[in-house]
Motif scaffolding. Structure first.
Motif, mmCIF file in Angstrom:
data_model
loop_
_atom_site.group_PDB
_atom_site.id
_atom_site.type_symbol
_atom_site.label_atom_id
_atom_site.label_comp_id
_atom_site.label_asym_id
_atom_site.label_seq_id
_atom_site.Cartn_x
_atom_site.Cartn_y
_atom_site.Cartn_z
ATOM 1 N N GLY A 13 0.831 -1.193 0.000
ATOM 2 C CA GLY A 13 0.000 0.000 0.000
ATOM 3 C C GLY A 13 0.866 1.244 0.000
ATOM 4 N N ARG A 14 0.341 2.326 -0.476
ATOM 5 C CA ARG A 14 1.117 3.557 -0.558
ATOM 6 C C ARG A 14 1.528 4.042 0.839
ATOM 7 N N GLY A 15 2.794 4.437 0.918
ATOM 8 C CA GLY A 15 3.295 5.039 2.143
ATOM 9 C C GLY A 15 3.695 4.081 3.240
ATOM 10 N N GLY A 16 3.629 2.782 2.979
ATOM 11 C CA GLY A 16 3.962 1.801 4.012
ATOM 12 C C GLY A 16 5.435 1.428 4.021
ATOM 13 N N ILE A 17 5.735 0.311 4.678
ATOM 14 C CA ILE A 17 7.104 -0.214 4.727
ATOM 15 C C ILE A 17 7.213 -1.341 3.706
ATOM 16 N N VAL A 18 8.296 -1.358 2.943
ATOM 17 C CA VAL A 18 8.556 -2.435 1.997
ATOM 18 C C VAL A 18 9.968 -2.959 2.214
ATOM 19 N N ALA A 19 10.224 -4.167 1.704
ATOM 20 C CA ALA A 19 11.551 -4.771 1.801
ATOM 21 C C ALA A 19 12.068 -5.109 0.406
ATOM 22 N N VAL A 20 13.370 -5.023 0.249
ATOM 23 C CA VAL A 20 14.057 -5.328 -0.998
ATOM 24 C C VAL A 20 15.206 -6.272 -0.677
ATOM 25 N N TYR A 113 20.056 -7.594 -15.108
ATOM 26 C CA TYR A 113 20.263 -6.447 -14.226
ATOM 27 C C TYR A 113 19.250 -5.336 -14.489
ATOM 28 N N ARG A 114 19.147 -4.905 -15.735
ATOM 29 C CA ARG A 114 18.244 -3.782 -16.031
ATOM 30 C C ARG A 114 16.782 -4.142 -15.807
ATOM 31 N N PRO A 115 16.327 -5.339 -16.188
ATOM 32 C CA PRO A 115 14.945 -5.688 -15.855
ATOM 33 C C PRO A 115 14.665 -5.702 -14.353
ATOM 34 N N TYR A 116 15.641 -6.140 -13.544
ATOM 35 C CA TYR A 116 15.461 -6.127 -12.094
ATOM 36 C C TYR A 116 15.297 -4.700 -11.591
ATOM 37 N N HIS A 117 16.190 -3.834 -11.985
ATOM 38 C CA HIS A 117 16.124 -2.455 -11.489
ATOM 39 C C HIS A 117 14.944 -1.688 -12.076
ATOM 40 N N ASP A 118 14.550 -2.014 -13.300
ATOM 41 C CA ASP A 118 13.341 -1.397 -13.864
ATOM 42 C C ASP A 118 12.106 -1.802 -13.068
ATOM 43 N N ALA A 119 12.038 -3.101 -12.708
ATOM 44 C CA ALA A 119 10.897 -3.592 -11.930
ATOM 45 C C ALA A 119 10.878 -2.945 -10.541
ATOM 46 N N LEU A 120 12.050 -2.836 -9.935
ATOM 47 C CA LEU A 120 12.141 -2.231 -8.609
ATOM 48 C C LEU A 120 11.751 -0.759 -8.666
ATOM 49 N N GLU A 121 12.226 -0.063 -9.689
ATOM 50 C CA GLU A 121 11.893 1.352 -9.836
ATOM 51 C C GLU A 121 10.393 1.561 -10.024
ATOM 52 N N SER A 122 9.790 0.752 -10.875
ATOM 53 C CA SER A 122 8.347 0.884 -11.132
ATOM 54 C C SER A 122 7.543 0.619 -9.873
ATOM 55 N N TRP A 123 7.948 -0.415 -9.129
ATOM 56 C CA TRP A 123 7.254 -0.784 -7.892
ATOM 57 C C TRP A 123 7.337 0.332 -6.860
ATOM 58 N N LEU A 124 8.529 0.850 -6.652
ATOM 59 C CA LEU A 124 8.700 1.896 -5.643
ATOM 60 C C LEU A 124 8.019 3.197 -6.068
ATOM 61 N N ASP A 125 8.046 3.498 -7.349
ATOM 62 C CA ASP A 125 7.344 4.696 -7.834
ATOM 63 C C ASP A 125 5.844 4.584 -7.571
ATOM 64 N N ALA A 126 5.306 3.384 -7.753
ATOM 65 C CA ALA A 126 3.865 3.189 -7.556
ATOM 66 C C ALA A 126 3.495 3.212 -6.076
ATOM 67 N N VAL A 127 4.361 2.662 -5.241
ATOM 68 C CA VAL A 127 4.057 2.497 -3.821
ATOM 69 C C VAL A 127 4.389 3.747 -3.005
ATOM 70 N N GLN A 128 5.453 4.458 -3.417
ATOM 71 C CA GLN A 128 5.943 5.611 -2.646
ATOM 72 C C GLN A 128 6.058 5.256 -1.151
ATOM 73 N N ALA A 198 16.643 4.865 -3.307
ATOM 74 C CA ALA A 198 16.209 5.547 -2.073
ATOM 75 C C ALA A 198 16.799 6.952 -1.992
ATOM 76 N N GLU A 199 18.120 7.054 -1.821
ATOM 77 C CA GLU A 199 18.713 8.373 -1.616
ATOM 78 C C GLU A 199 18.444 9.320 -2.784
ATOM 79 N N ALA A 200 18.490 8.809 -4.013
ATOM 80 C CA ALA A 200 18.272 9.669 -5.185
ATOM 81 C C ALA A 200 16.861 10.237 -5.236
ATOM 82 N N HIS A 201 15.931 9.602 -4.501
ATOM 83 C CA HIS A 201 14.530 10.045 -4.499
ATOM 84 C C HIS A 201 14.095 10.616 -3.158
ATOM 85 N N GLY A 202 15.031 10.727 -2.213
ATOM 86 C CA GLY A 202 14.681 11.226 -0.893
ATOM 87 C C GLY A 202 13.820 10.266 -0.092
ATOM 88 N N ARG A 203 13.922 8.955 -0.380
ATOM 89 C CA ARG A 203 13.135 7.949 0.334
ATOM 90 C C ARG A 203 13.918 7.425 1.534
#
Length: 243
Positions: A13-20, A113-128, A198-203
């Motif tokens: 859910g948006r704004g919660g805690i996630v693990a990577v 590598y790029r598919p992993y980071h693309d998936a991670l980026e999309s997920w975190l962008d959606a979840v914030q 994280a750091e690049a997005h202020g997360r």
């Protein structure tokens, strides 16, 4: 995505805690020959022992959804920059990875590598997320330096943003845990995934290293998942109170 490079457990859910977990798996895709013994794939050089199990329990028992890499770090290391020397390692902790000498680096970047980071980026962008937990494990004894003292049970790594890490260090210490502050590795040098996502997005994030002998069993994984979930919840509250 032509081949599975990630596993996603739980609904975020948006704004919660996630693990990577960048090093959750020791899987070597068909067609890649690393030139190592089967025993090597069971060692810490191939994956972060126990870290994937901790993430599974965080997701299934503590409502902290997780995204896990499904490729061995010996194939390509998701927790390195694209131009890093160790991205496709030819040796690790004194073990020769002969099959990686002369490997097609660009092909592995493109396929895994790029598919992993693309998936991670999309997920975190959606979840914030309000807090990211980056879960790793470390070996208590290095084969290449067996005399090195590694007394920590858990370590918190960070680069520029230590806001969440400092809360976590204090909270783990209050529980009687032996905590490393940027130990056994420094996030000033090894923080690639969290620098990017994280750091690049202020997360806010906690990059957590758990000593792998503590989480080699399901019992240990369950215990540390519960401890980490408790601390993470209190870190998020502390960050929100300070905002």
């Amino acid at each position: 995505m032509s081949e599975q490079v990630v596993r996603l457990i739980g609904e975020a859910g948006r704004g919660g805690i996630v693990a990577v977990c960048d090093h959750a798996s020791n899987r070597v895709p068909e067609g890649i020959e690393l030139g190592v013994s089967p025993d090597t794939l069971d060692k810490h050089v191939a994956y972060d022992i126990g870290a994937g199990g901790v993430c599974e329990r965080l997701a299934r028992r503590h409502n902290i959804p997780a995204m896990l890499s499904d490729i061995s770090r010996l194939v390509i290391d998701m927790h390195r920059e694209e131009d890093a020397d160790g991205l496709v390692p030819t040796s690790s902790d004194g073990i020769l990875i002969a099959g990686n000498i002369g490997a097609d680096r660009e092909a592995r970047l493109e396929r895994y590598y790029r598919p992993y980071h693309d998936a991670l980026e999309s997920w975190l962008d959606a979840v914030q997320p309000g807090l990211i937990l980056s879960i790793h494990s470390f070996t208590p004894v290095l084969e290449s330096d067996p005399a090195a003292d590694r007394p920590w049970e858990i370590g918190l790594l960070y680069n520029q943003d230590d806001s969440a890490a400092q809360h976590a260090i204090r909270l783990f210490s209050e529980l009687g845990v032996t905590v490393g502050d940027n130990e056994p590795y420094s996030g000033k040098q090894l923080n690639a995934a969290m620098n990017r996502h994280a750091e690049a997005h202020g997360r806010p994030y906690c990059a957590i290293e758990i000593r792998n002998d503590l989480i080699a069993t399901e019992t240990g994984q369950a215990r540390w998942a519960a401890i980490i979930a408790d601390v993470a919840g209190r870190v998020k509250l502390a960050l929100e109170s300070a905002a």
